[in-house]
Design an enzyme around this catalytic site. Structure first.
Site, PDB file in Angstrom:
ATOM      1  N   TYR A 179       0.736  -1.136  -0.473  1.00  9.82           N
ATOM      2  CA  TYR A 179      -0.570  -0.364  -0.290  1.00  9.82           C
ATOM      3  C   TYR A 179       0.898   0.843   0.088  1.00  9.82           C
ATOM      4  O   TYR A 179       2.019   1.291   0.317  1.00  9.82           O
ATOM      5  CB  TYR A 179      -0.534   0.222   1.224  1.00  9.82           C
ATOM      6  CG  TYR A 179      -0.274   0.690   2.381  1.00  9.82           C
ATOM      7  CD1 TYR A 179      -0.152  -0.722   3.305  1.00  9.82           C
ATOM      8  CD2 TYR A 179      -0.079   1.410   3.015  1.00  9.82           C
ATOM      9  CE1 TYR A 179       0.708  -0.180   4.399  1.00  9.82           C
ATOM     10  CE2 TYR A 179       0.015   2.341   3.866  1.00  9.82           C
ATOM     11  CZ  TYR A 179       0.753   1.071   4.703  1.00  9.82           C
ATOM     12  OH  TYR A 179       1.289   0.765   5.473  1.00  9.82           O
ATOM     13  N   CYS A 180       0.277   2.606   0.007  1.00  8.83           N
ATOM     14  CA  CYS A 180       1.223   3.436   0.164  1.00  8.83           C
ATOM     15  C   CYS A 180       0.598   4.774  -0.087  1.00  8.83           C
ATOM     16  O   CYS A 180      -0.191   5.022   1.009  1.00  8.83           O
ATOM     17  CB  CYS A 180       1.572   3.669  -1.674  1.00  8.83           C
ATOM     18  SG  CYS A 180       0.410   3.975  -3.250  1.00  8.83           S
TER      19      CYS A 180
END
Lengths: 232, 232
Positions: A179-180
């Site tokens: 994820y970012c």
DNA sequence: TCAGTAATTCATCATATCATGAAATACGCA
DNA sequence: TGCGTATTTCATGATATGATGAATTACTGA
């Protein structure tokens, strides 16, 4: 008396419009989105948003005047941060309104992702289920300072730039979820692409930390725990 | 590839900014606020917001391009309405952010109201309690069409313009609570002033129908019920 | 005190926004 | 068909916004 009323209304709506003006420019919105991840210096923000330094400084000034961000000087550096958690909420409500009302947002995203292979992100429920099974490694691919400012509990920090040379740390027998910053950040897209090319079963979580937190899930702060912090 | 990412981000934030631009102008915000009360023609909106017709039309076009409002032509008239209830929510979240972040909003309101006498509005709890006691007449002082589009259950419609000549309908032995479009609408302020001058115990409810509804309270639609609809 | 770095301010030009009035459309009705 | 009304479009000038590079300020550390 009528004109007194008019002046009052004009004054009030002018105030509301200050905030509107703050978010009426794409670069400013990108800066705001970055600031939702945590505090940053002007230089870092400019670089990340692909802006000239002068330009970034000007936009940050506009955001400050709209009272959406605050600046604090310490030594040579000026650190900008969201003025208030409510600003983050407001940003998310703008984003969600744009997603709902502007068909173009979906279009642009679809076109961008379909050239790639990781069309469907994992959703939260799936992720939680897989994490409980202990079958998933969650990787935060943002720059380390953003990880420190807040990350999913149990996530490992491997900034995208380091990913390639740190592949050995990842196990092939576990699924990997990257994820970012959120749905329109491409770091996790690139991470998943790289991981898949190396034979990992990798997926993307669309949500970023602020979204995650806004939904009431816990967020951890600081460095990685030594070992079994896996308590997502 | 990096530039592909940049183009994607730019395109996305440009979309978000469309909405920002929509709400970056005071007149447009006033129009939007009016539209939160219900659909209106261009002429009605222009008049209510104190704008020239051409000007109003232009701003409405901008709001349409931001997909915040929709227009429907029927006969000679074009009726504008909020595109979506989420737009109303978004407006309220802007307003609440402005109230929280911009000290000027409180300042301006305070100065406006302190010249008058009805500083403190009744709050919702008090109102509900008094209504249950049957000790209150609730008066909606907005134009009748807004009342029809949605009003507090049990409220009587007496548009401000008719108030003076309809005073006989109101009982002196009951408290009167007037409400209008919301915290920055002055109709109820004027109504309370007039009523007090005539010896009524009159108070102002700050919330408008959209706020009321957003908080989960019921809203009635259409004309006044003949008699005891008093089921607030 | 001077060099070096982060950030802001200033000046400039190109472009966008806004208010306004005149002209054009679009529709209903005689 | 033609008039009256509601609305939009067009044209204009004034003002605001945005990107850029040069100059300035503010601070650290040699």
């Amino acid at each position: 008396m009528a004109s007194r009323n008019r002046r009052f209304k004009t004054a009030i709506y002018e105030q509301f419009a200050r905030i509107g003006k703050g978010i009426s420019n794409p670069s400013r919105l990108e800066l705001l989105d970055l600031l939702c991840q945590g505090p940053r210096t002007v230089e870092a923000l400019a670089k990340e948003a692909g802006l000239g330094l002068t330009n970034a400084s000007q936009h940050l000034k506009a955001l400050r005047e709209a009272r959406l961000v605050e600046a604090e000087k310490s030594g040579l550096f000026v650190t900008y941060r969201l003025a208030d958690e409510q600003v983050g909420q407001f940003f998310r409500s703008l984003r969600s309104l744009a997603e709902r009302r502007l068909a173009e947002v979906g279009e642009i995203t679809r076109r961008f992702l379909e050239a790639r292979e990781d069309l469907q992100p994992v959703d939260r429920e799936q992720l939680l289920a897989r994490v409980r099974d202990g079958a998933v490694t969650v990787v935060d691919v943002r720059p380390r300072e953003e990880y420190r400012a807040g990350h999913l509990p149990g996530a490992v920090s491997i900034p995208l730039k380091e990913l390639e040379r740190r592949l050995a740390e990842l196990r092939h027998d576990r699924e990997i979820v990257a994820y970012c910053r959120g749905p329109y950040c491409v770091l996790s897209v690139e991470a998943v692409e790289l991981l898949r090319a190396r034979g990992f079963a990798a997926f993307r979580l669309e949500e970023g930390v602020p979204d995650w937190q806004a939904k009431g899930f816990p967020v951890a702060v600081g460095e990685e725990a030594a070992a079994g912090e896996r308590t997502l």
